[in-house]
Enzyme design. Structure first.
Site, PDB file in Angstrom:
ATOM      1  N   ASP A  70       8.556  11.002  11.663  1.00 63.21           N
ATOM      2  CA  ASP A  70       8.383  11.045  10.209  1.00 63.21           C
ATOM      3  C   ASP A  70       7.007  11.597   9.844  1.00 63.21           C
ATOM      4  O   ASP A  70       6.154  10.893   9.313  1.00 63.21           O
ATOM      5  CB  ASP A  70       8.574   9.649   9.615  1.00 63.21           C
TER       6      ASP A  70
ATOM      7  N   LEU B 138       0.821  -1.208   0.000  1.00 65.22           N
ATOM      8  CA  LEU B 138       0.000   0.000   0.000  1.00 65.22           C
ATOM      9  C   LEU B 138       0.855   1.258   0.000  1.00 65.22           C
ATOM     10  O   LEU B 138       0.656   2.151  -0.820  1.00 65.22           O
ATOM     11  CB  LEU B 138      -0.938   0.004   1.213  1.00 65.22           C
TER      12      LEU B 138
ATOM     13  N   LYS C 112       2.341  -3.624   8.862  1.00 63.17           N
ATOM     14  CA  LYS C 112       3.489  -2.719   8.692  1.00 63.17           C
ATOM     15  C   LYS C 112       4.780  -3.503   8.947  1.00 63.17           C
ATOM     16  O   LYS C 112       5.022  -4.008  10.039  1.00 63.17           O
ATOM     17  CB  LYS C 112       3.385  -1.558   9.667  1.00 63.17           C
TER      18      LYS C 112
ATOM     19  N   GLY D  24       7.185   3.856   3.164  1.00 66.11           N
ATOM     20  CA  GLY D  24       7.691   5.037   3.854  1.00 66.11           C
ATOM     21  C   GLY D  24       9.147   4.920   4.228  1.00 66.11           C
ATOM     22  O   GLY D  24       9.849   3.990   3.828  1.00 66.11           O
ATOM     23  N   THR D  25       9.608   5.876   5.014  1.00 63.77           N
ATOM     24  CA  THR D  25      11.011   5.920   5.423  1.00 63.77           C
ATOM     25  C   THR D  25      11.374   4.735   6.312  1.00 63.77           C
ATOM     26  O   THR D  25      12.434   4.134   6.153  1.00 63.77           O
ATOM     27  CB  THR D  25      11.292   7.224   6.192  1.00 63.77           C
ATOM     28  N   PHE D  26      10.497   4.380   7.255  1.00 66.86           N
ATOM     29  CA  PHE D  26      10.826   3.368   8.239  1.00 66.86           C
ATOM     30  C   PHE D  26      10.074   2.050   8.046  1.00 66.86           C
ATOM     31  O   PHE D  26      10.397   1.067   8.701  1.00 66.86           O
ATOM     32  CB  PHE D  26      10.532   3.899   9.647  1.00 66.86           C
ATOM     33  N   SER D  27       9.083   2.041   7.178  1.00 69.17           N
ATOM     34  CA  SER D  27       8.290   0.823   7.047  1.00 69.17           C
ATOM     35  C   SER D  27       7.597   0.754   5.690  1.00 69.17           C
ATOM     36  O   SER D  27       7.457   1.761   5.000  1.00 69.17           O
ATOM     37  CB  SER D  27       7.232   0.756   8.156  1.00 69.17           C
TER      38      SER D  27
END
Length: 425
Positions: A271, A148, A170, A151-154
């Site tokens: 974030d 979906l 996630k 992102g930066t961390f997940s």
């Protein structure tokens, strides 16, 4: 008969007798005709040798037995061969079916991997424990079609449970190993965050840990992210739900209230960006990724910028030299989201010019001779005077939030008040 000493002669003709005539005087003294009509009799007084008859019968019986044994052995061999052949054929058919199924899954983009061994897992909400299948959550992350957001961390995946329930999974990225090494602290923090009661924060509903991977489970947000709402203009389905200003203003207020609550409970978001703002079925905004700051180091309220940078375009300039995430830094990132809503432009765009991001482009507008009306999205600001007035008020808030000097940035509680004033103006 041996006791019948007065017996002189016997006549046993036509009695269908068989075998050897016993050695008994009256038998041998009788004429051969006395034993006629008994084809299977042999011995004296008949001229038939018993040895030839017995050996012939024995040979026939022996041949019959040998034939039956051979037939049984051959039949058994044929049966065993048939069973073995059937098992081989069934095994090869099954292997072929599995291979074809694997090829179909590969063509569909689904990785065929064995189910990993889950080390630790739980679902915090008791009413969902039966509906959520943890192996289905893990397998959902193996298929790219389920992705979906990234992102930066997940990376977040869509997972459909056997029960039909849809949730978001996630998968943490660079912090995976740190999370595993502090598993007990992580679980404690997740349990605490699961009980945070605020309508504008995405709360974890469970987790799964396997190998050195950590998965966090969340409710599915059917309307995607703010990034998708603002910038996916080419999607025909989005035309039906074109963002209007009242909806966007409500989303901005929702984000501000969620972030203000985090600051109130001494949690700094790492974030803040439009990709981490999720929209439920009624377009209420929920701020995601709230777990990351605690999972990086649960014992601290801040994290080193060497481990955390946030999303490009949303990072405040001071992070480059302070190397520390802060509350004013959160305010700056939120201001970028406000500018993104007002202008419908991404934080980083080649159209701004080399080395210029959205914040700099907005703040230098007067120097370029551009008015605030020229900065804002005309599809929104020209609809009505009321919308334009509210947008100008929100633009002032965004300008304050993105001030270069930290002291000039307002607290998030004050930002919420200013946005509510803009809405009621």
């Amino acid at each position: 008969m041996r006791g019948m000493l007065s017996l002189i002669e016997v006549n046993l003709s036509n009695n269908w007798l068989s075998g050897a005539i016993p050695a008994f005087g009256p038998f041998q003294k009788s004429a051969a005709s006395s034993f006629s009509g008994n084809a299977k009799l042999c011995g004296d007084p008949l001229d038939v040798d018993c040895g030839s008859i017995y050996s012939s019968n024995y040979g026939m019986d022996h041949r019959r037995i040998s034939y039956r044994v051979a037939l049984a052995v051959v039949g058994s061999c044929v049966l065993i061969f048939s069973l073995v052949s059937l098992m081989v054929v069934l095994f090869m058919w099954r292997e072929r079916q599995e291979k074809e199924a694997a090829e179909k899954k590969a063509e569909a983009g689904e990785m065929v991997v064995p189910a990993p061994q889950v080390v630790a897992s739980t679902v915090f909400i008791e009413s969902l424990q039966q509906a959520i299948d943890l192996q289905s959550c893990v397998k959902a992350t193996f298929k790219e079609a389920n992705e979906l957001t990234n992102g930066t961390f997940s990376t977040i995946y869509k997972a459909v449970m056997p029960s039909g329930m849809v949730i978001c999974v996630k998968k943490l990225k660079s912090v995976d190993r740190a999370v595993i090494h502090h598993q007990t602290k992580m679980i404690r923090e997740l349990e605490r965050l699961a009980h945070i009661n605020h309508p504008n924060l995405v709360r974890p509903i469970g987790y799964v840990i396997y190998d050195d991977i950590a998965l966090l489970l969340h409710h599915h947000m059917p309307n995607g992210t703010l990034l998708h709402l603002l910038h996916n203009d080419g999607d025909s389905d989005d035309d039906k739900q074109k963002p209007d200003w009242p909806r966007l203003l409500s989303i901005a207020i929702d984000i501000a209230e969620g972030l203000a609550f985090l600051h109130q409970v001494a949690t700094i978001h790492l974030d803040i960006s439009s990709v981490n703002v999720f929209l439920d079925s009624h377009y209420n905004a929920l701020l995601g990724e709230i777990e990351i700051s605690k999972l990086l180091d649960p014992s601290k309220g801040t994290a080193s910028i060497s481990a955390v940078a946030g999303s490009f375009g949303y990072i405040p300039p001071e992070y480059a030299y302070t190397m520390q995430v802060t509350v004013p830094g959160n305010v700056y990132s939120f201001g970028v989201v406000l500018l993104e809503i007002l202008t419908s432009k991404l934080p980083v765009d080649e159209g701004f010019g080399e080395g210029v991001d959205l914040v700099k482009w907005v703040h230098t507008a007067p120097a370029r001779g551009e008015t605030p009306e020229q900065i804002m999205d005309p599809r929104l600001s020209t609809v009505s005077f009321a919308w334009r007035r509210q947008m100008l008020a929100v633009l002032k808030v965004a300008m304050l939030c993105t001030e270069r000097a930290l002291a000039k940035r307002p607290k998030m509680k004050k930002v919420v008040e200013m946005l509510l004033e803009a809405k009621n103006s």
